[in-house]
Write an enzyme that holds these catalytic residues in place. Sequence first.
Site: not given
Length: 308
Positions: A86, A115, A117, A127, A140, A222
């Site tokens: 992910h 990590h 996104h 996000e 994050h 999230t």
Amino acid sequence: MALPALVLCLALFAQDVWSSGDGPAWTYTGQHGPVNWGSMFRTCAGKRQSPINIETGNVKTEFWKPFSLKNFDQPPTNMRVKNNGHSAVVEIDAPSAPRVTQGGLKGEYIFAQFHFHWGADSSMGSEHTIDGVRYPMELHMVHYKGSYGTLGNAVSKPDGLAVLGVMLEVSETDNPALTPLVSALNNITESGMFATVAASYPLRAFLPSNLERFYRYEGSLTTPTCNEVVTWTVFANAIPVSEKQMRSFRSLRNDQGGNMVNNFRPPQALNNRRVLVSGESGADSASMKKVGLTLYFMTSMAVLMMNM
């Protein structure tokens, strides 16, 4: 808190609080995508969900003491990055655990992992959005409350986690702090793979230079199971990343074997929650109130003397 012999392993790859355990698989697209997470996982349909769109014209200013970052300027003894299907998750070993306090946080929080996104292109990826603007990537930095002992215990507490959200914006040159990590990504393209990263930079290198300006609200993870346990800090200032570095993130593959892109959840309803913004001052709100009362008293006395 230093350990006498072995370095401190801050988190284990085997303990992934962002997995769904024995629940159904989730994705970022299709029938198991974000629009259906609420029916798959009850907590994902809660009233305190993240991310959100931060409307800068509708925030309340608070004056907090500056963040206190302990052991953030010491390079770790080891870093690892994992493709968990992910995201790209980075964990460290360190002789002393990085910790964050102040900045309006209620207690001391211990670093666990960070990590990312990102989007299929640089028009999307973050996000959180700020006044509807989406950045190409969001980092994050996850911490758990030290008084709860472990990350596993903290994810069940309303104030268990403190996440520092950092926006990344495209730069013409590479971000040096990201270079060792990006090099390792080439060796973990498939889900479940991990690699050692040259631990050249401390955690502070992954935060913006200005830590005084940030947004604060109470929210959730999230990703499923969307535990509503996060005190969110979203910094107003971004850090750089080059398009070349972004391409390395986009080369990763997800659990389904496809390109790992657009791994972000859309903004969720605010549901009457307050969003706060830090006042860029070293004084906390209590100190500001004392200053205000003092000025009021002095002004009143001056007026009284003039009328005598």
